[in-house]
Design a protein around this motif. Sequence first.
Motif: not given
Length: 108
Positions: A22-28
């Motif tokens: 979630g952090s690396v891909r900025a995906d919730g």
Amino acid sequence: MGWRGSAEGVYVGAVAVLALLGSVRADGHYYLAAIVLALPCGIAAVVAIYGGYALLSGVGGLFASRTVADGSDAGWLTAGSGTLNVLVLTAAAVGNVVLLRRRRTPAR
């Protein structure tokens, strides 16, 4: 420790990997999966994530700009909040393991 310890490690690792994705891909979606997997401590984790972001943004904003020219978050804020999210969600998973162990330990 045996099998139970291995399963607990896999569980904590799964939550940590989902939070990291979630952090690396900025995906919730990954964050949501990590929060659901980390329930019931995931509820406290959500509160800590939002409070921690506000604290990080407020204190860090005293020393550096919170945004860049295009209006998006500054790199330090993005990296800091991503790190905070991973740490808090992993701690929530560890908290669940501790709660489960206490529940399974017979009272004296």
